[in-house]
Scaffold this active site. Structure first.
Site, PDB file in Angstrom:
ATOM      1  N   ASP A 105       0.830  -1.196   0.000  1.00  0.00           N
ATOM      2  CA  ASP A 105       0.000   0.000   0.000  1.00  0.00           C
ATOM      3  C   ASP A 105       0.870   1.254   0.000  1.00  0.00           C
ATOM      4  OD1 ASP A 105       0.979  -0.547   2.537  1.00  0.00           O
ATOM      5  OD2 ASP A 105      -0.928  -0.269   3.572  1.00  0.00           O
ATOM      6  N   ASP A 108       7.003   3.856   3.376  1.00  0.00           N
ATOM      7  CA  ASP A 108       7.314   5.051   4.168  1.00  0.00           C
ATOM      8  C   ASP A 108       8.820   5.051   4.434  1.00  0.00           C
ATOM      9  OD1 ASP A 108       7.395   7.156   5.916  1.00  0.00           O
ATOM     10  OD2 ASP A 108       6.150   6.244   7.455  1.00  0.00           O
TER      11      ASP A 108
HETATM   12  P1  5GP Z   1       7.582   1.401   6.328  1.00  0.00           P
HETATM   13  O1  5GP Z   1       8.132   0.119   6.886  1.00  0.00           O
HETATM   14  O2  5GP Z   1       7.840   1.581   4.856  1.00  0.00           O
HETATM   15  O3  5GP Z   1       8.011   2.602   7.114  1.00  0.00           O
HETATM   16  O4  5GP Z   1       6.033   1.386   6.584  1.00  0.00           O
HETATM   17  C1  5GP Z   1       5.179   0.598   5.905  1.00  0.00           C
HETATM   18  C2  5GP Z   1       3.892   0.410   6.657  1.00  0.00           C
HETATM   19  O5  5GP Z   1       3.613   1.456   7.611  1.00  0.00           O
HETATM   20  C3  5GP Z   1       2.763   0.460   5.657  1.00  0.00           C
HETATM   21  O6  5GP Z   1       2.557  -0.808   5.058  1.00  0.00           O
HETATM   22  C4  5GP Z   1       1.612   0.939   6.511  1.00  0.00           C
HETATM   23  O7  5GP Z   1       1.016  -0.145   7.161  1.00  0.00           O
HETATM   24  C5  5GP Z   1       2.261   1.845   7.547  1.00  0.00           C
HETATM   25  N1  5GP Z   1       2.184   3.264   7.140  1.00  0.00           N
HETATM   26  C6  5GP Z   1       3.192   4.069   6.748  1.00  0.00           C
HETATM   27  N2  5GP Z   1       2.748   5.304   6.455  1.00  0.00           N
HETATM   28  C7  5GP Z   1       1.400   5.262   6.653  1.00  0.00           C
HETATM   29  C8  5GP Z   1       0.354   6.250   6.487  1.00  0.00           C
HETATM   30  O8  5GP Z   1       0.537   7.419   6.101  1.00  0.00           O
HETATM   31  N3  5GP Z   1      -0.916   5.841   6.784  1.00  0.00           N
HETATM   32  C9  5GP Z   1      -1.195   4.574   7.211  1.00  0.00           C
HETATM   33  N4  5GP Z   1      -2.482   4.293   7.471  1.00  0.00           N
HETATM   34  N5  5GP Z   1      -0.231   3.630   7.372  1.00  0.00           N
HETATM   35  C10 5GP Z   1       1.045   3.978   7.087  1.00  0.00           C
END
Ligand code: 5GP
Length: 182
Positions: A105, A108
């Site tokens: 989805d 980040d």
């Molecule tokens: P990463 O490991 O890339 O930092 O984060 C990935 C996960 O963090 C995503 O799959 C999601 O579940 C959550 N996440 C990161 N940013 C957002 C955001 O803006 N909104 C939501 N609802 N979830 C986020």
């Protein structure tokens, strides 16, 4: 009923129409990129956020595919990624010598994708690529590259179209941000 949360209005960052159009384009890009492979492409969705995107994306891909899902839970605060990831649901089949496309989805920090990549590589797929609906560009992503990207968005917490706010709002048909009090 669905357009506000605790007195704050939910504002559309990406409309339903914008998402629909971009998902169709991504489907065409993916179809083209994998046009020469022999076995069906394996799409691996990361639960739960990718479910809505996956449902639309797989129908925009014009070739045989198999669907798999992985469940992950990251430790730490709900709205921040700590980097420590636990697999709560694994693939149902081996992926050795198969072409695998991860469907996320949102990327980040990229830590979730990086962890999943490392895990998948040990299973020796023929290729491993990443498709994400959204990416926040402001952070350093380490070794993770999004091969098929829907939209780059500002570094704000977004909800809807699969993304949750404390477990709810995944069914919003658009991607929104929490605006000012109303
Ligand atoms: P990463 O490991 O890339 O930092 O984060 C990935 C996960 O963090 C995503 O799959 C999601 O579940 C959550 N996440 C990161 N940013 C957002 C955001 O803006 N909104 C939501 N609802 N979830 C986020």
């Amino acid at each position: 009923m669905m357009n506000r949360f605790k007195g704050k209005e939910i504002q559309a960052l990406l409309t339903k129409e914008q998402i629909e159009k971009r998902v169709k384009e991504l489907g065409a890009e993916i179809t083209h990129a994998y046009r020469d492979i022999k076995d069906p492409l394996i799409l691996v969705g990361v639960l739960k956020g990718s479910v809505l995107f996956m449902a639309d994306l797989c129908r925009a891909i014009d070739m045989p595919i198999e669907l798999e899902f992985m469940g992950v839970s990251s430790y730490g605060e709900a709205t921040k990624s700590s980097g420590a990831v636990q697999i709560t649901l694994d693939l149902t089949r081996p992926i050795e010598n198969r072409h695998v496309l991860f469907v996320e989805d949102i990327v980040d920090t990229g830590l979730t994708a990086k962890y999943l990549y490392g895990n998948m590589r040990t299973r020796e797929p023929a290729s491993l690529r990443l498709c994400s609906l959204l990416e926040k560009p402001s952070k350093s992503k380490g070794e993770v590259k999004v091969d098929f990207l829907g939209f780059t968005i500002p570094d704000e917490f977004v909800i809807g179209y699969g993304l949750d706010l404390a477990g709810v709002y995944r069914n919003l048909p658009y991607v929104g941000v929490l605006g000012s009090d109303v």
